[in-house]
Design an enzyme around this catalytic site. Structure first.
Site, mmCIF file in Angstrom:
data_model
loop_
_atom_site.group_PDB
_atom_site.id
_atom_site.type_symbol
_atom_site.label_atom_id
_atom_site.label_comp_id
_atom_site.label_asym_id
_atom_site.label_seq_id
_atom_site.Cartn_x
_atom_site.Cartn_y
_atom_site.Cartn_z
ATOM 1 N N LYS A 111 0.852 -1.345 0.032
ATOM 2 C CA LYS A 111 0.085 0.008 0.014
ATOM 3 C C LYS A 111 1.135 1.238 -0.050
ATOM 4 O O LYS A 111 0.666 2.311 -0.664
ATOM 5 C CB LYS A 111 -1.109 -0.046 1.195
ATOM 6 N N LYS A 191 -7.138 -12.799 -7.247
ATOM 7 C CA LYS A 191 -8.039 -12.895 -6.384
ATOM 8 C C LYS A 191 -9.506 -12.225 -6.476
ATOM 9 O O LYS A 191 -9.371 -10.947 -7.204
ATOM 10 C CB LYS A 191 -7.542 -12.591 -5.003
ATOM 11 N N LYS A 194 -13.358 -6.568 -4.948
ATOM 12 C CA LYS A 194 -14.108 -5.692 -5.542
ATOM 13 C C LYS A 194 -13.507 -4.429 -6.396
ATOM 14 O O LYS A 194 -13.995 -3.991 -7.482
ATOM 15 C CB LYS A 194 -14.863 -4.710 -4.383
#
Ligand code: TRP
Length: 324
Positions: A111, A191, A194
């Site tokens: 991140k 994977k 969303k």
């Protein structure tokens, strides 16, 4: 009795990857263990977001969990930020959390590499997670594989805190891996997630499910209907294993290997297996949406129950630390 704790980020409505990878397992665990489940909204504010959007996603997640069978009669379901002890203990744990370990966390590195200015909240995210777990003195933590490193760090934090005060108070949590491993997205590439737009929503109407299943990636060897396939390499087969009965799974595998069916036939059967499980969940979600006060009451009760345990633990920890 062992205590279970797990948290899920308020990403809005669940998709079938979250459902199979986590929630279906939680629903089973609540029968066997004293369980605490939390929608971890404090974990969701480490990046940029819209307040109204967070509020809606938190609620939608609670509705999805309740509709999936998380039963407030059997477990405690609450929203993390309504139990202020979480952030209090997180501060305390920050005083024993090794900076080097925080910087080594894969999720932080991923991140952080995508952010221009790296925020302390992102670095300290796993400290809050350790506090979530420790407040309930929980030992079993149902998570996916991607959380193993965070749990290892939680164990380290708890060990260091215990050692610093020469007590054996907080429990070292153990990951409890979900039987269904990660579900790939409909693109078969990554994977289900969303942000990648490769999901089937848990509450999607059957026609929407079908519109997503129909073009979904299958075994690339099956170009023509008469080409035999290998079920094990097909993502649709993996989803079958999660939703269909063992007899159906065997049948579709045979039809694939012998090219008895085309992929579309296999997908039709999958749709009906999914509908058998998801139809009732969708119906419950509709009821809950129509009765927001029921959801409010349930979450308010969860807050009270969680706070009772969390405040007792925090008080004890403060005593030990000389903060009382
Ligand atoms: N970090 C977890 C995730 O992204 C969510 C989480 C927060 C959690 N606190 C937790 C999971 C405590 C287990 C226990 O999936």
């Amino acid at each position: 009795m062992a205590r279970v704790f797990s948290g899920i980020q308020p990403s809005g409505e669940l998709h079938i990857g979250n459902y199979l990878g986590a929630i279906r397992n939680w629903v089973q665990l609540q029968d066997k263990y004293e369980s605490f489940f939390s929608v971890v909204d404090y974990h969701a504010i480490t990046g940029s977001y819209e307040p109204a959007d967070l509020r809606r996603r938190t609620r939608d997640m609670a509705v999805s969990l309740l509709a999936s069978g998380i039963d407030p009669e059997k477990c405690t379901l609450f929203v993390q930020s309504t139990v202020s002890e979480h952030t209090e203990l997180a501060w305390i744990f920050n005083t024993v959390a090794p900076l080097g370990e925080l910087e080594r966390q894969t999720q932080f590195k991923d991140k952080a590499s995508r952010q221009e200015s790296i925020l302390a909240g992102l670095l300290n995210y796993p400290v809050l997670q350790a506090a979530d777990i420790a407040l309930y003195l929980s030992d079993l933590i149902p998570v996916g594989e991607d959380q193993i490193q965070h749990l290892e760090l939680a164990r380290e934090i708890v060990r260091r805190w215990n050692a610093k005060f020469n007590v054996d108070y907080f429990i070292e949590p153990k990951p409890f891996l979900t039987p269904t491993r990660r579900i790939m997205g409909l693109d078969g590439q990554a994977k289900m997630s969303k942000s990648l737009g490769n999901t089937i929503g848990l509450l999607d109407e059957p026609s929407v499910v079908w519109d997503k299943l129909r073009p979904a990636v299958t075994d690339p060897a099956r170009v023509k209907k008469s080409d035999p396939g290998t079920p094990e390499v097909c993502n649709i087969f993996q989803i079958h294993k999660a939703f269909s009965s063992p007899e159906t799974v065997e049948h579709v595998a045979n039809q694939c290997r012998t090219a008895g069916w085309g992929c579309i036939d296999c997908k039709r059967v999958l749709q009906s297996s999914m509908e058998a499980e998801l139809g009732p969940i969708r119906a419950r979600a509709k009821e809950l949406r129509a009765a927001p006060e029921v959801v409010d009451d349930t979450l308010a009760t969860g807050t009270i129950q969680a706070k009772k345990v969390a405040s007792a633990t925090l008080n004890e920890a403060k005593q030990i630390m000389g903060l009382r």
